[in-house]
Design an enzyme around this catalytic site. Structure first.
Site, PDB file in Angstrom:
ATOM      1  N   TYR A   1      -6.724  -5.251  -1.779  1.00  0.00           N
ATOM      2  CA  TYR A   1      -5.401  -5.403  -2.384  1.00  0.00           C
ATOM      3  C   TYR A   1      -5.311  -4.615  -3.699  1.00  0.00           C
ATOM      4  CZ  TYR A   1      -0.954  -7.728  -3.361  1.00  0.00           C
ATOM      5  OH  TYR A   1       0.368  -7.991  -3.596  1.00  0.00           O
TER       6      TYR A   1
ATOM      7  N   LYS B   1       0.780  -1.234   0.000  1.00  0.00           N
ATOM      8  CA  LYS B   1       0.000   0.000   0.000  1.00  0.00           C
ATOM      9  C   LYS B   1       0.819   1.295   0.000  1.00  0.00           C
ATOM     10  CE  LYS B   1      -3.803  -1.858  -0.382  1.00  0.00           C
ATOM     11  NZ  LYS B   1      -3.799  -2.081  -1.800  1.00  0.00           N
TER      12      LYS B   1
END
Length: 396
Positions: free
Chosen positions: A389, A301
Site C-alpha cells: 500500500y 495505485k
C-alpha cells in the site's frame, strides 16, 4: 507564439504523468513539448486519485513541486479495515520501517505542475489534440496534431504517450508488436464529494454483505466516500439520503463511531478494470501512466504507478542526455513492468477481497473473511499489505 517544429521529447497528455515527466526533463536540461487535447480548466478540475505513496511525494519534492503538498497534504500512518463488525488498524510505519502515505488530491498536484511548466518549462499547449504519431520505428518521430484551428507537425527524438488508455499514442505501436492483458470486474464505485468533516482520521476500507464501502477525505472539511454499485448504475438513481443510509450500514462497526453527513456536491460512477499493455516501448515511442496500465482504485495505485513510470523514464533520458548511453532507456519497459504487475496483483487482491460479487456464494464470503482475519491477526500478513500500500521502491 508559433509552436516549435522540433523537440527532443514530445509528451502527449497533460495529466500527472506527462506534467511530472516534463518537469523532471526540464530539470535535467532536456527540451520537451507537452500537447494536451483538453483545455486547462478541464484538466485542472478532473477528479481522480487522492493517495500519494512515499516515493511519489519524494519525487514531487525533488522536482520542486511539493510546497503546497507539504502545507496542505494530510500524512496518514495507516488505514482501518472493517469486516464482520470488527475494526482493525494497519500501522504503516510500524510494519514498513517508517513509510507512510499522503492524502492530497490529484487535481492539486496537476495545478501545481501546470503552473511550474508554464512559468519555467517548455511549451505546454492546451486544446492541441494529437491525430497520429508516425515514424515510431525510425530515427525520428512525427506527431501530427491540431492547434488554434491549424494542422501542425512536431518532429522529435522520442514520443512519450501519457494520454491514457483511449489515447492516440498507444496505437502508434503496431498490433503485432503489443500485447494487452485485461480483466473486468462485475461492479463499479459510486463516488461522492461531501461538505462534511471526515468520519475518521484515516481511510476506512469496509467489507460487508451489502457490498464494499470506502471512507476517505479531501481535506479536514471535505469527505470523499465510495459505495460498491452494479455496473451501469446511474448516479441519479441514488438520492443523497439513500447514499448516506447505505454508507452508514456498510461502514458500521463496533465501538464509538459516527458518520458525518453533509451536502453532497458531486456524484460519479467509476467502472473497475485492470489492463496492462506490453511492452512499454516500441522504437521511439514509450508509454507511461494510464496509456500503459489501468488498475482498479481499491489499491490506490494509479497515480503512483504513473509517477513511478516517469521517474524511471526521466532517469533514462537524463543518462542518454549526459552520457549518450541508452542502457536505462533500453531497460525502461522491463524495469517498470515488474512494479506494474506487483501493483496490479495488489489492486486485484484488495478488490476481490473486499467486494461482494453478484451471486457470490457463502463459501466465497467466508474465504474473504478468513483472509481479512489473517491480516488482522498476523504481523506478516499485515506487513505484506502495508508494504504494497505504501509503495515498493521505484527503479531496478
Amino acid at each position: 507564439m508559433t509552436p516549435p517544429r522540433h523537440t527532443q521529447v514530445a509528451v502527449v497528455g497533460a495529466g500527472p504523468a506527462g506534467l511530472l515527466l516534463a518537469r523532471l526533463l526540464h530539470l535535467s536540461g532536456i527540451d520537451c513539448v507537452v500537447l494536451e487535447s483538453r483545455d486547462r480548466t478541464y484538466v485542472e478540475q478532473r477528479q481522480r486519485a487522492g493517495i500519494l505513496e512515499q516515493s511519489t511525494v519524494d519525487t514531487l519534492r525533488r522536482a520542486g513541486a511539493a510546497s503546497r503538498l507539504d502545507r496542505e497534504g494530510l500524512p496518514h500512518d495507516g488505514i482501518e479495515l472493517r469486516f464482520a463488525g470488527r475494526r482493525h488498524r494497519i500501522d504503516f510505519p510500524a510494519l514498513t520501517g517508517g513509510r507512510r502515505v499522503w492524502v492530497h488530491a490529484q487535481t492539486e498536484v496537476v495545478k501545481d505542475l501546470i503552473a511550474l511548466q508554464l512559468k519555467e518549462g517548455g511549451p505546454l499547449l492546451f486544446e492541441a489534440p494529437v491525430r497520429s504519431v508516425t515514424g515510431a520505428d525510425t530515427d525520428r518521430c512525427t506527431v501530427h496534431y491540431t492547434h488554434e484551428g491549424r494542422e501542425r507537425t512536431l518532429t522529435c527524438d522520442y514520443v512519450v504517450g501519457c494520454d491514457g488508455y483511449h489515447g492516440v499514442v498507444r496505437h502508434a505501436v503496431p498490433e503485432h508488436a503489443r500485447s494487452v492483458h485485461e480483466r473486468g470486474y462485475p461492479y463499479s464505485w459510486l463516488g461522492i464529494l461531501a461538505q462534511a468533516p471526515p468520519c475518521y482520521d484515516e481511510l476506512i476500507y469496509a467489507h460487508s454483505e451489502r457490498g464494499f464501502a470506502l471512507a476517505s477525505m479531501r481535506s479536514p472539511a471535505v469527505s470523499r466516500l465510495y459505495l460498491q454499485v452494479p455496473n451501469g448504475t446511474d448516479p441519479a438513481t441514488w438520492p443523497d439520503e439513500r447514499i448516506w443510509d447505505e454508507l452508514e450500514a456498510r461502514l458500521g462497526a463496533d465501538g464509538d463511531w459516527r458518520l458525518n453527513r453533509g451536502p453532497i456536491t458531486q456524484k460519479s460512477v467509476l467502472p473497475m478494470r485492470s489492463s496492462v499493455t506490453e511492452p512499454l516501448r516500441y522504437g521511439r515511442v514509450l508509454l507511461a501512466g494510464d496509456a500503459a496500465h489501468i488498475v482498479p482504485p481499491t489499491g490506490a495505485k494509479g497515480l503512483n504507478l504513473a509517477a513511478s513510470d516517469v521517474t524511471v523514464l526521466a532517469r533514462a533520458f537524463a543518462q542518454l542526455h549526459e552520457t549518450g548511453s541508452t542502457e536505462l532507456l533500453d531497460g525502461y519497459s522491463d524495469t517498470c513492468l515488474r512494479r506494474v504487475w506487483r501493483a496490479e496483483h495488489f489492486s486485484y487482491f484488495m478488490t476481490t477481497t473486499l467486494h461482494t460479487a453478484p451471486g457470490q456464494s457463502s463459501f466465497d464470503t467466508r474465504l474473504q473473511l478468513s483472509q481479512l482475519d489473517r491480516i488482522a491477526t498476523s504481523r506478516h500478513a499485515a506487513a505484506e499489505l502495508a508494504e504494497n500500500y505504501t509503495g515498493l521502491p521505484t527503479g531496478p
